[in-house]
Write an enzyme that holds these catalytic residues in place. Structure first.
Site, short mmCIF file in Angstrom:
data_model
loop_
_atom_site.label_atom_id
_atom_site.label_comp_id
_atom_site.label_asym_id
_atom_site.label_seq_id
_atom_site.Cartn_x
_atom_site.Cartn_y
_atom_site.Cartn_z
N GLY B 14 -46.50 -43.14 75.93
CA GLY B 14 -45.49 -43.62 74.99
C GLY B 14 -44.98 -42.51 74.09
O GLY B 14 -43.78 -42.38 73.86
N ARG B 269 -64.13 -40.47 93.10
CA ARG B 269 -64.90 -41.47 92.37
C ARG B 269 -65.25 -42.71 93.19
O ARG B 269 -66.32 -43.29 93.03
CB ARG B 269 -64.12 -41.91 91.12
N GLU B 353 -50.47 -45.60 82.45
CA GLU B 353 -51.34 -46.45 83.25
C GLU B 353 -50.72 -47.83 83.49
O GLU B 353 -51.03 -48.49 84.49
CB GLU B 353 -52.72 -46.59 82.58
N ARG B 364 -57.50 -42.82 92.10
CA ARG B 364 -57.00 -41.72 91.28
C ARG B 364 -58.02 -40.58 91.20
O ARG B 364 -59.22 -40.83 91.12
CB ARG B 364 -56.72 -42.22 89.86
N SER B 369 -54.63 -38.42 85.40
CA SER B 369 -53.98 -39.44 84.55
C SER B 369 -53.37 -38.82 83.30
O SER B 369 -52.27 -39.19 82.89
CB SER B 369 -54.95 -40.57 84.18
N LEU B 370 -54.07 -37.86 82.68
CA LEU B 370 -53.44 -37.17 81.55
C LEU B 370 -52.19 -36.44 82.04
O LEU B 370 -51.16 -36.39 81.35
CB LEU B 370 -54.41 -36.17 80.91
#
Lengths: 231, 554
Positions: B14, B269, B353, B364, B369-370
């Protein structure tokens, strides 16, 4: 165990949990005893800064504090209470903007060494939980004090080689800023991240002197003065 | 006040979107349900991927290949190319605005290896990478004229009459209890994931409840790949608190009760989580061992992990084993967007996300993600600004035309106002009915919320099958039909977290049904979605599960 929570009146609750954190106790009360108990929480792992409050008059993160029988839980100080343990942080957080707590980038970002990194690595661990702000006695006499977390943020940026305009930040913290601090060290004692705003403020005072400023508290008599009372 | 663009959510995605839209000259307002630095982004520990090659040979191509491989066939190659090739620039930008990355002896940004990566690629700031990025972004927002509205909970998106474009949002002001409507022809959703469906069996912050996805599907947008939920291999056993993958990246071992290693710790993962799950089912306890890394290294590189283990598990990883278990951590599915980050509703964008940019596919990679929130945050912000400019020009043209006929203006405006009044009344009614209804609560929703979490962890967890999924679906449908018997006991309008938690719970129930129906249909195993009754990948399911509120789209 029994604890008391400062709501509209001091209210006692009893819970039966084994070695719980304060947040676990609050969740237990809210979901099984009193749905109206009001507090904030987020990550439950001491990094989002949502659940700062006071236990026996000392600031803690609810998710990082292990409850003792008889604890008295209160909202943070120096901020308007919205309800129960929730305070309004708008004004407190507003001191960041007033203190120019951001980097003015340079056209070419300089390289940083491991030593450069160490200079403000700790200060950049701040989670803005406002514990320091709550503990600060200066607000009793100056509501416009820029405050511990904003000043630590200023130190973070003025000590960064990438900052293009450190003087702008030093200028802006002279009034209601570094010289208003009493160096009482309360902020250091309550910081969940081990940051000392007091130490950062002292370093900012040194930097201010390098930029030609002097301590206004000592300037009345002029000349050399090592802190004798002024009348 | 007129606002060009509304951004819902103040996490990394955001804030980056807001900054980029603002840079394009837009008047931007950020709306958040807490304060801007409280988001899930603060909890990201391991790092942000970029093939800089600062700690060993690496290339953008390798980053692309690793990401594609981990996505297991259901990702967009174009989107991954864009993500990975933009990564070095994204990290350079973060560095230029002051993120305190750790450094190498050669004065470069330090990098380490995370699971599924062929090189040390994750740029990190100790194990506080997300925290330091988030706060630096927040500081940049303070430097701008972006407006921040805190303590406002998203209720619904408001559509145009033809339902084809967005024209605003309704929110509950937590402090006053009033419903507020903010108008804007451009809305960017950046509200985070939905892993709190798993309740206490999740590493996520309590607010990660899928509010954006639920509002989006109610408004007519589509959600995709909701059945893909990532389980992080190493959460603390008693509290589900995350211990970063960087502990394994630095050489940490996974051990069972017999002190045996049983898996390559640096696989992606999904594979590591399944290996641990298999051990647990055999009756083993599982531990993370970082003792051999030494106190000095741990304090320098992994200070947060030591602190968390001491505080929440009561053990010191410098000389003790860390008890761990896999729990829900990240949701790959989300709001379906096109390559411009826009949904099928005109003017409604989604990023982070909460969106599905098809870069993670079925699983992922750590450190992506960052990266996603910076790269696609910037792209979404820019595209939203372009779209807003088009709209503004259009409106100006329209106004010219309408000026010829003043009657028409008055009629039109009157009509819009009536509609808005009606919409607002309806929303207020919906929301406040919880507070006004006679106290007739037969079912405690907090109990059902916990039950839902246990049910999902057990039946919709690391391993699923037809029976477990179908029985979970039945239970979820029962919960949904029981909603009228639930409600809030707290009748105050002021900061009513009982009400907010009930609204969040209802959003999660709505999404639970979608996760389950997707998982039931997908009769194969792919990435994080593992079906013991269909343990192989099946070419026929090499596709995205896409749904709208009427059911399966494709």
């Amino acid at each position: 165990m029994k604890i008391k929570i400062q709501r509209q009146r001091l209210t006692e609750y009893e819970v039966n949990l084994k070695n719980p954190t304060l947040l676990e106790v609050l969740n237990e009360i809210k979901t099984t005893q009193d749905n109206s108990l009001t507090y904030s929480s987020g990550c439950k792992s001491s990094v989002c800064g949502s659940c700062a409050m006071r236990v026996n008059s000392k600031e803690v993160l609810a998710c990082g504090y292990k409850v003792q029988d008889g604890d008295i839980i209160e909202p943070l100080n120096n901020m308007p209470i919205i309800r129960d343990l929730v305070v309004n942080m708008d004004k407190a957080l507003g001191f960041n903007k007033k203190s120019i707590t951001w980097l003015n980038p340079q056209a070419n970002t300089p390289e940083l060494s491991q030593d450069d990194e160490k200079r403000n690595a700790l200060q950049s661990d701040c989670i803005l939980c406002s514990s320091c702000y709550s503990s600060c006695p200066v607000y009793a006499v100056n509501e416009e004090f820029k405050g511990p977390f904003s000043l630590t943020r200023v130190f973070k940026y003025v000590s960064d080689k990438r900052e293009a305009k450190p003087k702008e930040k030093i200028d802006v913290i002279q009034l209601n800023g570094i010289w208003d601090c009493t160096l009482c060290n309360e902020c250091t004692l309550v910081c969940p991240q081990g940051i000392s705003s007091k130490a950062d403020i002292e370093k900012l005072r040194m930097k201010s002197i390098q930029f030609g400023y002097s301590d206004p508290n000592f300037s009345i008599g002029g000349g050399l003065d090592f802190g004798a009372p002024q009348f | 006040m007129k606002r060009d663009i509304l951004v819902i959510g103040a996490g990394g995605a955001g804030l980056v979107a807001a900054l980029n839209a603002h840079e394009k000259g837009m008047k931007v307002t950020i709306i958040t349900k807490d304060y801007p630095t409280r988001s899930q982004t603060s909890m990201a520990q391991g790092g942000i991927n970029a093939a800089l090659g600062n700690a060993g040979e690496d290339s953008v191509q390798s980053h692309i290949e690793n990401t594609l491989k981990s996505a297991q066939g259901i990702a967009s190659e174009d989107a991954i190319n864009y993500l990975c090739s933009s990564a070095p620039q994204a990290v350079e930008w973060l560095n230029s605005i002051g993120v305190q990355f750790s450094r190498t002896k050669e004065n470069k940004i330090a990098q380490r290896t995370l699971g599924g990566a062929s090189a040390p690629r994750a740029c990190y700031a100790q194990d506080y990478t997300g925290l330091k990025i988030l706060h630096t972004l927040y500081d940049r927002v303070l430097a701008s004229e972006i407006e921040i509205l805190s303590d406002r909970y998203l209720l619904d998106l408001i559509n145009s009459q033809d339902k084809k474009s967005v024209c605003g949002v309704s929110v509950l002001n937590k402090r006053t209890g009033e419903v507020e409507v903010y108008e804007s022809r451009v809305v960017i959703l950046a509200t985070g994931g939905y892993a709190r469906v798993y309740d206490k069996h999740s590493t996520n912050a309590v607010g990660t409840t899928g509010d954006g996805q639920a509002a989006a599907i109610r408004a007519g947008a589509r959600l995709s790949d909701m059945e893909f939920v990532q389980f992080h291999p190493t959460a603390l056993k008693s509290s589900s608190i995350l211990i970063s993958e960087s502990a394994r990246g630095a050489g940490g071992y996974l051990l069972n009760s017999k002190n045996e290693r049983f898996v390559d710790e640096l696989l992606p993962r999904d594979k590591v989580a399944r290996a641990i799950d298999a051990q647990i089912k055999k009756g083993e306890d599982i531990f993370l061992d970082i003792r051999h890394l030494g106190e000095e290294f741990i304090d320098k590189e992994l200070p947060q992990e030591r602190k968390l283990a001491l505080l929440y598990e009561g053990i010191d990883p410098v000389n003790e084993l860390i008890p761990i278990k896999p729990v829900a951590h990240y949701t790959m599915g989300g709001i379906e967007v096109d390559e411009d980050s826009q949904t099928i509703i005109k003017g409604l964008f989604a990023v982070g996300e909460c969106a599905n940019h098809r870069v993670h596919g079925a699983n992922r990679l750590g450190g992506n993600s960052l990266l996603e929130l910076v790269v696609f945050g910037a792209q979404a912000g820019e595209n939203a600004a372009e779209y807003a400019k088009e709209i503004l020009n259009q409106v100006q043209d329209d106004e010219h035309e309408i000026q010829d006929d003043e009657h028409e203006i008055q009629d039109d405006e009157g009509k819009v106002q009536d509609d808005e009044g009606e919409v607002q009344d309806k929303i207020i009614q919906n929301c406040h009915s919880e507070l006004d209804s006679e106290s007739n609560i037969e079912i405690d929703f907090y109990k059902i919320k916990a039950e839902l979490g246990d049910l999902f962890y057990k039946n919709v967890g690391i391993i699923r099958d037809k029976n477990s999924l179908e029985s979970a679906l039945k239970k979820v449908q029962k919960f949904i039909s029981d909603i009228p018997l639930m409600g809030v006991n707290d009748r105050s309008k002021i900061y009513n977290t009982n009400l907010i938690e009930f609204l969040e719970f209802k959003n999660m129930l709505e999404l639970s049904e979608l996760i389950l129906s997707g998982a039931i249909v997908r009769e194969e195993s792919r990435g994080a979605h593992f079906r013991s009754d269909f343990p192989q990948e099946d070419e026929k399911f090499k596709m995205h599960t896409i749904k709208d509120k009427n059911g399966v789209v494709s």
